[in-house]
Write a protein that holds these residues in place. Structure first.
Motif, PDB file in Angstrom:
ATOM      1  N   GLU A 293      29.438  99.804 -23.065  1.00 18.39           N
ATOM      2  CA  GLU A 293      28.680  98.612 -22.661  1.00 18.39           C
ATOM      3  C   GLU A 293      29.305  97.328 -23.191  1.00 18.39           C
ATOM      4  O   GLU A 293      29.416  96.329 -22.473  1.00 18.39           O
ATOM      5  CB  GLU A 293      27.237  98.734 -23.162  1.00 18.39           C
ATOM      6  CG  GLU A 293      26.385  97.511 -22.862  1.00 18.39           C
ATOM      7  CD  GLU A 293      24.976  97.645 -23.397  1.00 18.39           C
ATOM      8  OE1 GLU A 293      24.408  96.621 -23.818  1.00 18.39           O
ATOM      9  OE2 GLU A 293      24.440  98.768 -23.394  1.00 18.39           O
ATOM     10  N   GLU A 294      29.735  97.335 -24.458  1.00 19.07           N
ATOM     11  CA  GLU A 294      30.274  96.093 -25.023  1.00 19.07           C
ATOM     12  C   GLU A 294      31.560  95.665 -24.308  1.00 19.07           C
ATOM     13  O   GLU A 294      31.837  94.464 -24.187  1.00 19.07           O
ATOM     14  CB  GLU A 294      30.515  96.228 -26.527  1.00 19.07           C
ATOM     15  CG  GLU A 294      31.501  97.336 -26.930  1.00 19.07           C
ATOM     16  CD  GLU A 294      30.799  98.662 -27.198  1.00 19.07           C
ATOM     17  OE1 GLU A 294      31.387  99.504 -27.907  1.00 19.07           O
ATOM     18  OE2 GLU A 294      29.673  98.836 -26.696  1.00 19.07           O
ATOM     19  N   HIS A 295      32.356  96.623 -23.809  1.00 20.36           N
ATOM     20  CA  HIS A 295      33.570  96.276 -23.074  1.00 20.36           C
ATOM     21  C   HIS A 295      33.224  95.677 -21.707  1.00 20.36           C
ATOM     22  O   HIS A 295      33.903  94.770 -21.227  1.00 20.36           O
ATOM     23  CB  HIS A 295      34.448  97.515 -22.891  1.00 20.36           C
ATOM     24  CG  HIS A 295      35.049  98.014 -24.161  1.00 20.36           C
ATOM     25  ND1 HIS A 295      35.935  99.068 -24.215  1.00 20.36           N
ATOM     26  CD2 HIS A 295      34.892  97.598 -25.454  1.00 20.36           C
ATOM     27  CE1 HIS A 295      36.292  99.289 -25.470  1.00 20.36           C
ATOM     28  NE2 HIS A 295      35.666  98.421 -26.232  1.00 20.36           N
ATOM     29  N   VAL A 296      32.160  96.203 -21.091  1.00 19.37           N
ATOM     30  CA  VAL A 296      31.720  95.653 -19.812  1.00 19.37           C
ATOM     31  C   VAL A 296      31.251  94.222 -19.981  1.00 19.37           C
ATOM     32  O   VAL A 296      31.605  93.325 -19.211  1.00 19.37           O
ATOM     33  CB  VAL A 296      30.593  96.520 -19.203  1.00 19.37           C
ATOM     34  CG1 VAL A 296      30.012  95.864 -17.960  1.00 19.37           C
ATOM     35  CG2 VAL A 296      31.120  97.911 -18.865  1.00 19.37           C
ATOM     36  N   VAL A 297      30.439  93.969 -21.032  1.00 18.35           N
ATOM     37  CA  VAL A 297      29.936  92.613 -21.281  1.00 18.35           C
ATOM     38  C   VAL A 297      31.083  91.666 -21.584  1.00 18.35           C
ATOM     39  O   VAL A 297      31.115  90.520 -21.112  1.00 18.35           O
ATOM     40  CB  VAL A 297      28.909  92.629 -22.428  1.00 18.35           C
ATOM     41  CG1 VAL A 297      28.483  91.207 -22.778  1.00 18.35           C
ATOM     42  CG2 VAL A 297      27.702  93.457 -22.043  1.00 18.35           C
ATOM     43  N   ALA A 298      32.051  92.126 -22.355  1.00 17.21           N
ATOM     44  CA  ALA A 298      33.206  91.284 -22.671  1.00 17.21           C
ATOM     45  C   ALA A 298      33.991  90.943 -21.414  1.00 17.21           C
ATOM     46  O   ALA A 298      34.444  89.797 -21.235  1.00 17.21           O
ATOM     47  CB  ALA A 298      34.102  91.989 -23.690  1.00 17.21           C
ATOM     48  N   ALA A 299      34.162  91.909 -20.526  1.00 19.48           N
ATOM     49  CA  ALA A 299      34.882  91.657 -19.284  1.00 19.48           C
ATOM     50  C   ALA A 299      34.124  90.658 -18.415  1.00 19.48           C
ATOM     51  O   ALA A 299      34.718  89.730 -17.852  1.00 19.48           O
ATOM     52  CB  ALA A 299      35.101  92.962 -18.528  1.00 19.48           C
ATOM     53  N   LEU A 300      32.808  90.819 -18.303  1.00 24.63           N
ATOM     54  CA  LEU A 300      32.017  89.886 -17.499  1.00 24.63           C
ATOM     55  C   LEU A 300      32.065  88.483 -18.081  1.00 24.63           C
ATOM     56  O   LEU A 300      32.114  87.487 -17.340  1.00 24.63           O
ATOM     57  CB  LEU A 300      30.562  90.379 -17.422  1.00 24.63           C
ATOM     58  CG  LEU A 300      30.322  91.645 -16.605  1.00 24.63           C
ATOM     59  CD1 LEU A 300      28.882  92.118 -16.763  1.00 24.63           C
ATOM     60  CD2 LEU A 300      30.638  91.395 -15.129  1.00 24.63           C
ATOM     61  N   THR A 301      32.056  88.384 -19.407  1.00 27.36           N
ATOM     62  CA  THR A 301      32.159  87.070 -20.056  1.00 27.36           C
ATOM     63  C   THR A 301      33.485  86.409 -19.726  1.00 27.36           C
ATOM     64  O   THR A 301      33.557  85.205 -19.449  1.00 27.36           O
ATOM     65  CB  THR A 301      32.001  87.214 -21.573  1.00 27.36           C
ATOM     66  OG1 THR A 301      30.746  87.838 -21.866  1.00 27.36           O
ATOM     67  CG2 THR A 301      32.054  85.863 -22.258  1.00 27.36           C
ATOM     68  N   PRO A 323      25.016  89.562 -17.667  1.00 26.98           N
ATOM     69  CA  PRO A 323      24.060  90.648 -17.967  1.00 26.98           C
ATOM     70  C   PRO A 323      24.796  91.871 -18.495  1.00 26.98           C
ATOM     71  O   PRO A 323      25.904  92.179 -18.079  1.00 26.98           O
ATOM     72  CB  PRO A 323      23.421  90.943 -16.608  1.00 26.98           C
ATOM     73  CG  PRO A 323      24.452  90.520 -15.621  1.00 26.98           C
ATOM     74  CD  PRO A 323      25.170  89.350 -16.236  1.00 26.98           C
ATOM     75  N   PRO A 324      24.171  92.617 -19.413  1.00 34.40           N
ATOM     76  CA  PRO A 324      24.794  93.838 -19.929  1.00 34.40           C
ATOM     77  C   PRO A 324      24.751  94.933 -18.897  1.00 34.40           C
ATOM     78  O   PRO A 324      23.928  94.933 -17.988  1.00 34.40           O
ATOM     79  CB  PRO A 324      23.929  94.197 -21.150  1.00 34.40           C
ATOM     80  CG  PRO A 324      22.587  93.600 -20.843  1.00 34.40           C
ATOM     81  CD  PRO A 324      22.885  92.332 -20.066  1.00 34.40           C
ATOM     82  N   ALA A 325      25.640  95.904 -19.043  1.00 36.43           N
ATOM     83  CA  ALA A 325      25.708  97.006 -18.100  1.00 36.43           C
ATOM     84  C   ALA A 325      24.563  97.984 -18.279  1.00 36.43           C
ATOM     85  O   ALA A 325      24.210  98.718 -17.378  1.00 36.43           O
ATOM     86  CB  ALA A 325      27.039  97.746 -18.277  1.00 36.43           C
ATOM     87  N   GLY A 326      23.958  98.030 -19.463  1.00 34.97           N
ATOM     88  CA  GLY A 326      22.824  98.927 -19.670  1.00 34.97           C
ATOM     89  C   GLY A 326      23.215 100.201 -20.416  1.00 34.97           C
ATOM     90  O   GLY A 326      22.561 100.617 -21.337  1.00 34.97           O
ATOM     91  N   ARG A 327      24.327 100.826 -20.024  1.00 35.72           N
ATOM     92  CA  ARG A 327      24.796 102.027 -20.707  1.00 35.72           C
ATOM     93  C   ARG A 327      26.208 102.311 -20.220  1.00 35.72           C
ATOM     94  O   ARG A 327      26.654 101.772 -19.233  1.00 35.72           O
ATOM     95  CB  ARG A 327      23.883 103.225 -20.404  1.00 35.72           C
ATOM     96  CG  ARG A 327      23.909 103.669 -18.956  1.00 35.72           C
ATOM     97  CD  ARG A 327      23.009 104.877 -18.764  1.00 35.72           C
ATOM     98  NE  ARG A 327      23.107 105.418 -17.417  1.00 35.72           N
ATOM     99  CZ  ARG A 327      22.395 104.962 -16.379  1.00 35.72           C
ATOM    100  NH1 ARG A 327      21.546 103.965 -16.552  1.00 35.72           N
ATOM    101  NH2 ARG A 327      22.534 105.505 -15.188  1.00 35.72           N
ATOM    102  N   GLU A 328      26.867 103.163 -20.958  1.00 36.35           N
ATOM    103  CA  GLU A 328      28.215 103.556 -20.556  1.00 36.35           C
ATOM    104  C   GLU A 328      28.140 104.303 -19.236  1.00 36.35           C
ATOM    105  O   GLU A 328      27.266 105.137 -19.018  1.00 36.35           O
ATOM    106  CB  GLU A 328      28.838 104.444 -21.625  1.00 36.35           C
ATOM    107  CG  GLU A 328      30.258 104.879 -21.286  1.00 36.35           C
ATOM    108  CD  GLU A 328      30.856 105.700 -22.402  1.00 36.35           C
ATOM    109  OE1 GLU A 328      31.553 106.676 -22.095  1.00 36.35           O
ATOM    110  OE2 GLU A 328      30.624 105.358 -23.568  1.00 36.35           O
ATOM    111  N   GLY A 329      29.047 104.002 -18.307  1.00 34.16           N
ATOM    112  CA  GLY A 329      29.001 104.664 -17.018  1.00 34.16           C
ATOM    113  C   GLY A 329      30.307 104.510 -16.289  1.00 34.16           C
ATOM    114  O   GLY A 329      31.261 103.920 -16.798  1.00 34.16           O
TER     115      GLY A 329
END
Length: 330
Positions: A293-301, A323-329
């Motif tokens: 999730e933290e990698h997804v949020v960093a990419a979106l940022t 927005p956060p991804a919610g969970r690893e997926g």
């Protein structure tokens, strides 16, 4: 017709004529899917199965309130004369709501839901506006609007009515409406209605169909009937629309891809990012890539910084707070 399963006389006369000219071929194609093609003098109705991923379609569909009023208005329309006033129909629908113990709010939100349901009925040619302005109902529940009720078409609204009594066991009836026990039909329908089929998500019978019959007596001929091209890879299969098959993008249906807007753009960028930086073995099967999730949020940022709000940029509410991804997926 897969995208517009209701063709109504006076509005779709050219398409209805084309259906009549090609009736044999159309019935042969939809029979492979277990669908029913109804052809009347002034109506063509393709009674399809529910979509393979109903939760995804529901997110882009009408609100739950509009859906509820759609069926309440249908229940009321059954006892209405062929010509009726809008106010009379809504009054009877409210009576049906009270009988079902549904609360009545009589506010603007409820009237908007009723209006959306009326437009859905009108689009299907089941309850059509003959005179007056439907928008007037928002401010006047007795707005002078004359409606036509086509009673014979009411029976076609439920595509798969089944044999159970919905009043006796509504949950079993809903399961019957949505369930297709034959694996081959499930796969054909998914190929027609869904974007693609991931092999990792299939059960044993579905995987066997995909490996043995998708190019033979089932998938290939069905793709040809719809003017599509079958693409088969190790991890997915899909029916793809050739560039030359349609004159206008709107003919492909209501769900464009890539879709416009900030969220759709972010999704496409995230797909490319995951393909490069995601880890294998994180999804339901081979070929999937996962990201914490933290990698997804960093990419979106990072994407938000490169697509600043303004003309042609991302919406400020998204770019300022990815927005956060919610969970690893995947």
């Amino acid at each position: 017709m897969a995208a517009r399963p209701w063709l109504v006389g006076g509005r779709d006369d050219d398409l209805i004529a084309a259906v009549r000219r090609n009736e044999h071929a159309l019935r042969s194609a939809v029979a492979r899917l277990g669908w029913v093609l109804v052809i009347e003098r002034d109506l063509v109705r393709l009674r399809k199965s529910p979509p393979p991923r109903p939760h995804v379609w529901a997110a882009q569909g009408p609100s739950p309130a509009a859906c509820s009023w759609f069926f309440l208005l249908l229940a009321a329309a059954e006892s209405m004369p062929p010509r009726t006033a809008l106010g009379h129909l809504v009054t009877q629908a409210r009576a049906a709501a009270a009988e079902a113990a549904l609360p009545a709010r009589h506010d603007m939100t409820e009237r908007r839901a009723i209006l959306a349901a009326l437009r859905m009925l009108d689009d299907r040619g089941v309850v059509e506006r003959l005179d007056g302005d439907l928008d007037g109902y928002l401010h006047d529940e007795q707005a002078p609007v004359l409606l036509a009720v086509h009673h014979t078409r009411l029976a076609y609204v439920i595509a798969n009515p089944g044999t159970l009594d919905p009043a006796a066991d509504p949950h079993a009836w809903l399961e019957q409406v949505q369930r297709e026990p034959d694996a081959a039909r499930r796969m054909r329908r998914a190929l027609v209605d869904d974007t693609c089929i991931h092999t990792a998500l299939l059960d044993e019978a579905e995987a066997q169909w995909l490996s043995q019959r998708v190019r033979g007596d089932d998938g290939g001929p069905l793709a040809d009937a719809f003017g599509l091209v079958l693409e088969r890879r190790a991890e997915v299969a899909a029916f793809v629309v050739p560039d030359e098959a349609f004159r206008h993008l709107r003919e492909l249906g209501p769900m464009p891809f890539p879709a416009p807007g900030t969220i759709a753009h972010a999704a496409l960028l995230l797909l490319d990012h995951a393909a490069l930086h995601g880890t294998t073995g994180s999804g339901p099967g081979p070929g999937w890539r996962g990201m914490p999730e933290e990698h997804v949020v960093a990419a979106l940022t990072s994407f938000a910084g490169n697509n600043a709000s303004g003309k042609g940029g991302w919406g400020a509410e998204y770019s300022q707070d990815p927005p956060p991804a919610g969970r690893e997926g995947p």
